[in-house]
Scaffold this motif. Structure first.
Motif, PDB file in Angstrom:
ATOM      1  N   VAL A   1     -21.035   1.567  12.607  1.00 33.03           N
ATOM      2  CA  VAL A   1     -20.946   2.289  13.874  1.00 33.03           C
ATOM      3  C   VAL A   1     -20.494   1.320  14.954  1.00 33.03           C
ATOM      4  O   VAL A   1     -21.149   0.299  15.195  1.00 33.03           O
ATOM      5  CB  VAL A   1     -22.298   2.914  14.270  1.00 33.03           C
ATOM      6  CG1 VAL A   1     -22.156   3.685  15.585  1.00 33.03           C
ATOM      7  CG2 VAL A   1     -22.820   3.830  13.168  1.00 33.03           C
TER       8      VAL A   1
ATOM      9  N   ILE B   1     -25.446   7.787  17.790  1.00 35.71           N
ATOM     10  CA  ILE B   1     -24.884   7.993  16.449  1.00 35.71           C
ATOM     11  C   ILE B   1     -25.560   7.063  15.456  1.00 35.71           C
ATOM     12  O   ILE B   1     -25.931   7.473  14.347  1.00 35.71           O
ATOM     13  CB  ILE B   1     -23.365   7.773  16.475  1.00 35.71           C
ATOM     14  CG1 ILE B   1     -22.678   8.894  17.259  1.00 35.71           C
ATOM     15  CG2 ILE B   1     -22.808   7.705  15.052  1.00 35.71           C
ATOM     16  CD1 ILE B   1     -21.203   8.652  17.499  1.00 35.71           C
TER      17      ILE B   1
ATOM     18  N   ALA C   1     -17.959   5.199  11.936  1.00 33.74           N
ATOM     19  CA  ALA C   1     -18.163   6.046  13.107  1.00 33.74           C
ATOM     20  C   ALA C   1     -17.693   5.230  14.304  1.00 33.74           C
ATOM     21  O   ALA C   1     -18.359   4.278  14.724  1.00 33.74           O
ATOM     22  CB  ALA C   1     -19.622   6.449  13.254  1.00 33.74           C
TER      23      ALA C   1
ATOM     24  N   VAL D   1     -14.946   8.936  11.321  1.00 30.89           N
ATOM     25  CA  VAL D   1     -15.126   9.829  12.467  1.00 30.89           C
ATOM     26  C   VAL D   1     -14.832   9.032  13.727  1.00 30.89           C
ATOM     27  O   VAL D   1     -15.490   8.027  14.000  1.00 30.89           O
ATOM     28  CB  VAL D   1     -16.550  10.402  12.528  1.00 30.89           C
ATOM     29  CG1 VAL D   1     -16.687  11.336  13.734  1.00 30.89           C
ATOM     30  CG2 VAL D   1     -16.895  11.150  11.248  1.00 30.89           C
TER      31      VAL D   1
ATOM     32  N   ALA E   1     -20.949  14.225  15.101  1.00 28.20           N
ATOM     33  CA  ALA E   1     -20.385  13.127  14.313  1.00 28.20           C
ATOM     34  C   ALA E   1     -21.037  13.047  12.938  1.00 28.20           C
ATOM     35  O   ALA E   1     -20.351  12.840  11.924  1.00 28.20           O
ATOM     36  CB  ALA E   1     -20.566  11.815  15.062  1.00 28.20           C
TER      37      ALA E   1
ATOM     38  N   ALA F   1     -19.305  13.536   9.117  1.00 32.44           N
ATOM     39  CA  ALA F   1     -19.414  12.459   8.127  1.00 32.44           C
ATOM     40  C   ALA F   1     -20.179  12.868   6.883  1.00 32.44           C
ATOM     41  O   ALA F   1     -20.277  12.095   5.931  1.00 32.44           O
ATOM     42  CB  ALA F   1     -20.097  11.247   8.761  1.00 32.44           C
TER      43      ALA F   1
END
Length: 251
Positions: free
Chosen positions: A12, A23, A84, A137, A228, A232
């Motif tokens: 991330v 996230i 992400a 994403v 998100a 995913a």
């Protein structure tokens, strides 16, 4: 439907604060092995301590650094299942007339919002192709679909570019079991930059903004994180190349 990421390895970016932090928390709570990345070392360390995750302080606009980050995660975990990509933002800039924009102003925002996403996807693609599985994403923006409320030309242009990159990568990587989608948030008060933007509208501008949203409220970082995580997830395996507006109906 319960979304889980047990033992999935997820990287991330933009995880020091706001949407990226939310996230990361969502993936961690859903069982993923999460690695965090950001330029903000102090904020990133706080997120990592809170969530119990490995973290990497890195400028993702630098190709070598981005590739090195992916290499480090794969070396540690033996795999990389999802990216992400929430890094981005306005890099301290405010809306100004086009005549005042310098080359450095323009390039900094593109490096932050587009270059890093491309270099990370480039580095992760061979790993995901070999595994026959991957999820990417990106976090774009309503500013990638229409003029930006920030008034920053480079920000709107960069987010439009990120939307285009998302669609192109979805087409290229789809045959290898890799999906690529984007979440386009509406206005979310999630970090100091968005707080400054919110304050600049004043009470009347704030009311007009909220009144233009179907749900009559601003979104939260958690609203964006939920979208998100869905994109995913395995239940979203046949969704790719899509830009999901999460803006309370404003679009």
């Amino acid at each position: 439907m319960q979304i889980r990421f047990d033992d999935r390895v997820v990287l991330v970016t933009g995880a020091a604060q706001g949407i990226g932090r939310a996230i990361a928390r969502g993936f961690k709570d859903a069982g993923a092995v999460v690695h965090l990345a950001d330029m903000d070392g102090d904020g990133l360390a706080r997120t990592a301590a809170e969530l119990g995750c490995e973290y990497h302080v890195v400028d993702l606009g630098d190709r070598e650094a981005a590739h090195g980050l992916v290499g480090n995660v794969v070396a540690m975990r033996g795999r990389l299942d999802a990216l992400a990509l929430a890094a981005g933002g306005v890099r301290g800039q405010v809306g100004r007339p086009i005549e005042e924009i310098t080359p450095d102003d323009w390039r900094k925002i593109f490096q932050s919002n587009v270059d890093g996403a491309f270099w990370l996807a480039q580095a992760a693609a061979p790993v995901m192709k070999q595994a026959g599985y991957g999820r990417i994403v990106t976090i774009s923006s309503g500013a990638g679909l229409r003029p930006s409320l920030t008034g920053i030309q480079a920000y709107s242009a960069a987010k439009h570019a990120l939307v285009g990159l998302t669609k192109q990568l979805a087409w290229e990587l789809g045959p290898f079991g890799i999906t690529v989608n984007s979440v386009a948030p509406g206005f979310v008060r999630s970090n100091p930059a968005t707080e400054r933007q919110w304050d600049s509208y004043g009470p009347e501008g704030q009311k007009r903004l909220v009144d233009g949203i179907h749900t009559r409220r601003l979104g939260t970082a958690e609203d964006i994180a939920a979208a998100a995580l869905f994109l995913a997830s395995d239940p979203a395996a046949w969704i790719t190349g899509q830009i999901l507006s999460v803006d309370g109906g404003r679009s």
